[in-house]
Design an enzyme around this catalytic site. Structure first.
Site, PDB file in Angstrom:
ATOM      1  CB  CYS A  92      -0.946  -0.002   1.199  1.00 14.24           C
ATOM      2  SG  CYS A  92      -1.999  -1.461   1.217  1.00 14.24           S
ATOM      3  CG  ASN A 151      -6.693  -1.334   1.301  1.00 17.48           C
ATOM      4  OD1 ASN A 151      -5.991  -0.801   0.446  1.00 17.48           O
ATOM      5  ND2 ASN A 151      -6.195  -1.908   2.373  1.00 17.48           N
ATOM      6  CG  HIS A 180      -3.455   3.069   2.637  1.00 15.76           C
ATOM      7  ND1 HIS A 180      -3.862   2.846   1.345  1.00 15.76           N
ATOM      8  CD2 HIS A 180      -3.548   1.870   3.277  1.00 15.76           C
ATOM      9  CE1 HIS A 180      -4.171   1.567   1.207  1.00 15.76           C
ATOM     10  NE2 HIS A 180      -3.996   0.959   2.364  1.00 15.76           N
TER      11      HIS A 180
HETATM   12  N1  COA Z   1     -19.036  -9.603   8.560  1.00 17.28           N
HETATM   13  C1  COA Z   1     -19.465 -10.040   9.736  1.00 17.28           C
HETATM   14  N2  COA Z   1     -18.671 -10.533  10.667  1.00 17.28           N
HETATM   15  C2  COA Z   1     -17.359 -10.613  10.398  1.00 17.28           C
HETATM   16  C3  COA Z   1     -16.825 -10.181   9.167  1.00 17.28           C
HETATM   17  C4  COA Z   1     -17.722  -9.670   8.230  1.00 17.28           C
HETATM   18  N3  COA Z   1     -17.321  -9.244   7.018  1.00 17.28           N
HETATM   19  N4  COA Z   1     -15.508 -10.377   9.191  1.00 17.28           N
HETATM   20  C5  COA Z   1     -15.191 -10.911  10.381  1.00 17.28           C
HETATM   21  N5  COA Z   1     -16.323 -11.065  11.107  1.00 17.28           N
HETATM   22  C6  COA Z   1     -16.462 -11.622  12.458  1.00 17.28           C
HETATM   23  C7  COA Z   1     -15.366 -12.604  12.775  1.00 17.28           C
HETATM   24  O1  COA Z   1     -15.710 -13.883  12.276  1.00 17.28           O
HETATM   25  C8  COA Z   1     -15.383 -12.587  14.287  1.00 17.28           C
HETATM   26  O2  COA Z   1     -16.434 -13.381  14.747  1.00 17.28           O
HETATM   27  P1  COA Z   1     -16.275 -14.273  16.082  1.00 17.28           P
HETATM   28  O3  COA Z   1     -16.008 -13.293  17.165  1.00 17.28           O
HETATM   29  O4  COA Z   1     -17.580 -14.957  16.157  1.00 17.28           O
HETATM   30  O5  COA Z   1     -15.107 -15.163  15.814  1.00 17.28           O
HETATM   31  C9  COA Z   1     -15.729 -11.132  14.605  1.00 17.28           C
HETATM   32  O6  COA Z   1     -16.300 -10.580  13.410  1.00 17.28           O
HETATM   33  C10 COA Z   1     -14.530 -10.308  15.028  1.00 17.28           C
HETATM   34  O7  COA Z   1     -13.475 -10.564  14.078  1.00 17.28           O
HETATM   35  P2  COA Z   1     -12.180  -9.693  14.088  1.00 17.28           P
HETATM   36  O8  COA Z   1     -11.318 -10.108  12.947  1.00 17.28           O
HETATM   37  O9  COA Z   1     -11.559  -9.721  15.461  1.00 17.28           O
HETATM   38  O10 COA Z   1     -12.832  -8.258  13.801  1.00 17.28           O
HETATM   39  P3  COA Z   1     -12.209  -6.839  13.907  1.00 17.28           P
HETATM   40  O11 COA Z   1     -12.981  -6.012  14.834  1.00 17.28           O
HETATM   41  O12 COA Z   1     -10.716  -6.887  14.117  1.00 17.28           O
HETATM   42  O13 COA Z   1     -12.449  -6.277  12.428  1.00 17.28           O
HETATM   43  C11 COA Z   1     -11.191  -5.914  10.433  1.00 17.28           C
HETATM   44  C12 COA Z   1     -11.873  -6.948  11.335  1.00 17.28           C
HETATM   45  C13 COA Z   1     -10.537  -6.681   9.301  1.00 17.28           C
HETATM   46  C14 COA Z   1     -12.248  -4.978   9.883  1.00 17.28           C
HETATM   47  C15 COA Z   1     -10.152  -5.131  11.238  1.00 17.28           C
HETATM   48  O14 COA Z   1      -9.330  -6.021  11.959  1.00 17.28           O
HETATM   49  C16 COA Z   1      -9.309  -4.253  10.393  1.00 17.28           C
HETATM   50  O15 COA Z   1      -9.780  -3.313   9.800  1.00 17.28           O
HETATM   51  N6  COA Z   1      -7.994  -4.515  10.351  1.00 17.28           N
HETATM   52  C17 COA Z   1      -7.092  -3.754   9.533  1.00 17.28           C
HETATM   53  C18 COA Z   1      -7.230  -4.229   8.112  1.00 17.28           C
HETATM   54  C19 COA Z   1      -6.530  -3.352   7.150  1.00 17.28           C
HETATM   55  O16 COA Z   1      -6.784  -2.199   7.083  1.00 17.28           O
HETATM   56  N7  COA Z   1      -5.630  -3.979   6.371  1.00 17.28           N
HETATM   57  C20 COA Z   1      -4.950  -3.348   5.323  1.00 17.28           C
HETATM   58  C21 COA Z   1      -3.857  -2.507   5.825  1.00 17.28           C
HETATM   59  S1  COA Z   1      -3.037  -1.830   4.451  1.00 17.28           S
END
Ligand code: COA
Length: 329
Positions: free
Chosen positions: A116, A286, A256
């Site tokens: 990115c 993204n 970003h």
């Molecule tokens: N819809 C519904 N539920 C979802 C889901 C979706 N699209 N994706 C994940 N979940 C669920 C998971 O299964 C999990 O369920 P569980 O508790 O029953 O196991 C729950 O949501 C929490 O998952 P988690 O991964 O801990 O969620 P989070 O709050 O961390 O959010 C992201 C996930 C990916 C949105 C977040 O971690 C994030 O934005 N990370 C940075 C990603 C990023 O920007 N990457 C690129 C950088 S360049």
């Protein structure tokens, strides 16, 4: 001897026509809701490549727009740098396909891989190439077909990404405009938190890889989130320090576009109000290295910024890599 200043002469962007909203995931069997995705990421929809959209085609289209606005002919381009995590082929570089498409026959063309941060890494390289005298005109193209490396069965990642391209014509600056500071860092000890485990030379594509889906993006979301917030904050500080200004001097912050919560945390750290932060993650998701140039081009076209505006750009991505820059447009 004072090094010549270097500026972004013009920008262009291109995104595929097809739009996929959060409501469209149900049709491909993904259990999610618009509310969940909006609350966690701020993403409402993204553009997804159609059968004729390639990393090269999107990049070349963005490049043509930037070149036309800069008044630069294909034969005037000395170097084409393409930043991409999704090259059309692994060999040769997508940059040479873009060169062929543009007819930029004089240019040297190569790809860079900085996830990115590709646009800001590429801009820093372009600045150095121009300052050293190796080039007068650099075309920087950031093009990403993230849909090709997305695991469309993994709801935690498939909602995050989108496709598109942004391009910049970079030349010596005039009238005090130009790049005022740049900052780049990487930490390869954290590579496995956001990566494609297989499909490269170590574990080439095979039926087993395809079945395990390890050629697609894998991400430890929470860990990435924490590092992104910390590194974007550091990046903002370093670029502001480098330009000897503070957040209050900035006309527009272009972070970003990965996640609205990361964007808000970065703005808060830099003491920049959200009214001075460009956000389009809701409409594009993204788009990896294309996100900053798409946002910068949009902001310029909408008149949010213009000649003389002071812009802070901050990025974070796989690697991990992080980077920033202050430019006077
Ligand atoms: N819809 C519904 N539920 C979802 C889901 C979706 N699209 N994706 C994940 N979940 C669920 C998971 O299964 C999990 O369920 P569980 O508790 O029953 O196991 C729950 O949501 C929490 O998952 P988690 O991964 O801990 O969620 P989070 O709050 O961390 O959010 C992201 C996930 C990916 C949105 C977040 O971690 C994030 O934005 N990370 C940075 C990603 C990023 O920007 N990457 C690129 C950088 S360049």
């Amino acid at each position: 001897m004072k090094r010549p200043s270097v500026q972004i002469s013009a920008m262009g962007r291109s995104v595929p026509a097809r739009v996929m909203t959060n409501y469209d995931f149900a049709a491909i069997g993904i259990e999610t809701t618009h509310e969940w995705v909006m609350e966690r990421t701020g993403i409402s929809e993204r553009h997804i490549a159609g059968p004729d959209d390639t990393t090269c085609s999107m990049g070349a289209k963005a490049a043509r727009i930037a070149m036309q606005r800069a008044g630069v002919l294909p034969g005037e381009i000395d170097i084409i740098i393409c930043s991409t995590a999704t090259p059309d082929r692994l060999l040769p570089a997508t940059a040479v396909d873009i060169q062929a498409s543009l007819g930029a026959s004089r240019a040297a063309a190569f790809d860079i891989s900085a996830a990115c941060c590709g646009f800001l890494y590429g801009m820093t390289m372009a600045e150095g190439l121009i300052q050293s005298g190796a080039a007068e005109t650099v075309l920087l193209v950031s093009s990403e077909k993230m849909s090709a490396i997305t695991d469309w069965t993994d709801r935690a990642t498939c909602v995050l990404f989108g496709d598109g391209a942004g391009a910049a014509v970079i030349r010596r600056s005039q009238k005090g405009r130009g790049i005022l500071s740049t900052f780049m860092r990487s930490d390869g000890t954290l590579a496995d938190l956001l990566y494609r485990p297989a499909g490269g030379a170590t574990t080439p594509m095979s039926p087993a890889v395809l079945e395990a889906r390890t050629h697609l993006v894998h991400m430890a979301g929470r860990e990435v989130f924490k590092h992104a917030v910390r590194s974007m904050a550091e990046s903002a500080d370093r670029a502001l320090d480098g330009a000897r200004i503070n957040g209050g001097d900035i006309d527009l912050l272009i972070p970003h576009q990965a996640n609205l919560r990361i964007i808000e945390a970065t703005a808060k750290h830099a003491s920049i109000p959200m009214s001075k932060v460009y956000v389009n993650v809701d409409r594009y998701g993204n788009t990896s290295s294309a996100s900053i140039p798409i946002a910068l081009d949009e902001a310029m076209q909408k008149g949010v910024v213009g000649e003389g505006s002071l812009v802070l750009m901050v990025a974070f991505g796989a690697g991990f890599t992080w980077a920033s820059s202050v430019v006077r447009l």
